[in-house]
Design an enzyme around this catalytic site. Structure first.
Site, PDB file in Angstrom:
ATOM      1  N   GLU A  40      -7.151  -8.292   0.031  1.00 39.50           N
ATOM      2  CA  GLU A  40      -6.144  -9.296   0.607  1.00 39.50           C
ATOM      3  C   GLU A  40      -5.073  -8.644   1.619  1.00 39.50           C
ATOM      4  O   GLU A  40      -5.014  -7.318   1.480  1.00 39.50           O
ATOM      5  CB  GLU A  40      -5.296  -9.770  -0.569  1.00 39.50           C
ATOM      6  CG  GLU A  40      -4.024 -10.552  -0.161  1.00 39.50           C
ATOM      7  CD  GLU A  40      -3.321 -11.091  -1.453  1.00 39.50           C
ATOM      8  OE1 GLU A  40      -2.599 -11.889  -1.502  1.00 39.50           O
ATOM      9  OE2 GLU A  40      -3.156 -10.233  -2.562  1.00 39.50           O
ATOM     10  N   LYS A 112      -5.147 -19.091   0.481  1.00 45.37           N
ATOM     11  CA  LYS A 112      -4.552 -18.685  -1.044  1.00 45.37           C
ATOM     12  C   LYS A 112      -3.882 -19.919  -1.494  1.00 45.37           C
ATOM     13  O   LYS A 112      -2.960 -20.414  -0.951  1.00 45.37           O
ATOM     14  CB  LYS A 112      -3.644 -17.479  -0.960  1.00 45.37           C
ATOM     15  CG  LYS A 112      -3.463 -17.173  -2.369  1.00 45.37           C
ATOM     16  CD  LYS A 112      -2.501 -15.762  -2.355  1.00 45.37           C
ATOM     17  CE  LYS A 112      -2.153 -15.212  -3.722  1.00 45.37           C
ATOM     18  NZ  LYS A 112      -1.248 -13.992  -3.312  1.00 45.37           N
ATOM     19  N   CYS A 150      -6.003 -12.580  -5.443  1.00 45.73           N
ATOM     20  CA  CYS A 150      -4.847 -12.065  -6.281  1.00 45.73           C
ATOM     21  C   CYS A 150      -4.287 -12.707  -7.444  1.00 45.73           C
ATOM     22  O   CYS A 150      -4.986 -12.872  -8.442  1.00 45.73           O
ATOM     23  CB  CYS A 150      -3.766 -11.354  -5.343  1.00 45.73           C
ATOM     24  SG  CYS A 150      -2.737 -10.211  -5.640  1.00 45.73           S
TER      25      CYS A 150
END
Length: 278
Positions: A40, A112, A150
């Site tokens: 990321e 995301k 994440c």
């Protein structure tokens, strides 16, 4: 499919970050990898997300992604990397995982979903959430590959959506913030997503000081098949989708489930427990 996890430590110099990606991708190709996976925010990273991320953001035809496309084409390798994608609809950019194929074209783009508004951080103040909740899965070298980023690891619903979309392997591209219990949570969450969905989870994180490193691969039974320390490094693995099939045959938990969140349940049984008539 042969996969390389490239644990690097990027910063605010995008040209330097692209050079790090270039060097790691060449090592991955020399190891015979079909796909090299970066963390990321591989394009631009700092300890706390702030207004500078919008200044650094680029469209997917900007110079940073153009560099990724040229590299993938030159090496004939697929590249997955976290980029800061400019938004045309919001002053905040997207935190995007872009997968570029060996021909330089886009294989997949995942913005995301779950922004890190936790532990004193507020990623959503500076980054726009994904406008779509649809799971993102693509096919490469005979393997169905899903994407998450994440903090998404904390949400088993996305992991299950990716399983239902046919993933054999999920990439969890991360910049896992250091803190109390964070290394333990990282490892356990990666294993949990693998166990409950009976697929591979390849989790690559930024190296310190911004993140914790410790990139790893969990197999479809949850066993850790390889793990890095906290220094920048690469690890290469062979991913065999037949192992996913075999694991699901031994433990058909996906077929046995009776709860399905947000989507129709499997044809073999009800999605939820019937209401009590007592």
């Amino acid at each position: 499919m042969r996969l390389t996890l490239a644990q690097i430590a990027t910063g605010t110099d995008k040209a330097h970050n692209l050079a790090l990606i270039d060097a790691a991708a060449r090592q991955a190709r020399a190891a015979g990898a079909d796909l090299v996976v970066f963390p990321e925010y591989a394009m631009y990273e700092k300890a706390v997300v702030d207004a500078s991320f919008a200044d650094a953001a680029e469209p997917l035809d900007g110079p940073f992604v153009t560099g990724l496309r040229a590299l993938a084409t030159e090496l004939n390798i697929a590249v997955a990397a976290g980029v800061v994608e400019r938004s045309d609809h919001d002053g905040r950019p997207y935190n995007t995982i872009l997968v570029v194929g060996p021909d330089g074209g886009t294989l997949a783009r995942y913005r995301k979903v779950h922004l890190f508004d936790s532990a004193g951080f507020r990623e959503s103040a500076w980054i726009a959430p994904a406008p779509s909740l649809e799971p993102v899965v693509f096919t490469l070298a005979g393997t169905r590959v899903g994407l998450m980023t994440c903090y998404d690891l904390h949400f088993p619903e996305l992991g299950r959506e990716l399983a239902d979309a046919g993933a054999d392997l999920v990439l969890a591209c991360s910049s896992w913030v250091p803190g109390t219990d964070k290394p333990e949570q990282w490892r356990v969450l990666v294993q949990a997503r693998a166990i409950e969905n009976s697929y591979f989870v390849a989790a690559v994180s930024q190296a310190p000081p911004v993140s914790i490193g410790r990139s790893l691969l969990a197999g479809p039974s949850g066993r850790v098949e390889g793990e890095l320390g906290d220094a920048p490094a690469l690890a290469t693995f062979d991913i065999d989708p037949a192992r996913v099939t075999a694991t699901r045959a031994r433990n058909p938990a996906l077929a046995n489930r009776r709860y399905v969140v947000g989507r129709p349940g499997p044809a073999s049984g009800p999605a939820v427990r019937p209401a009590s008539t007592a």
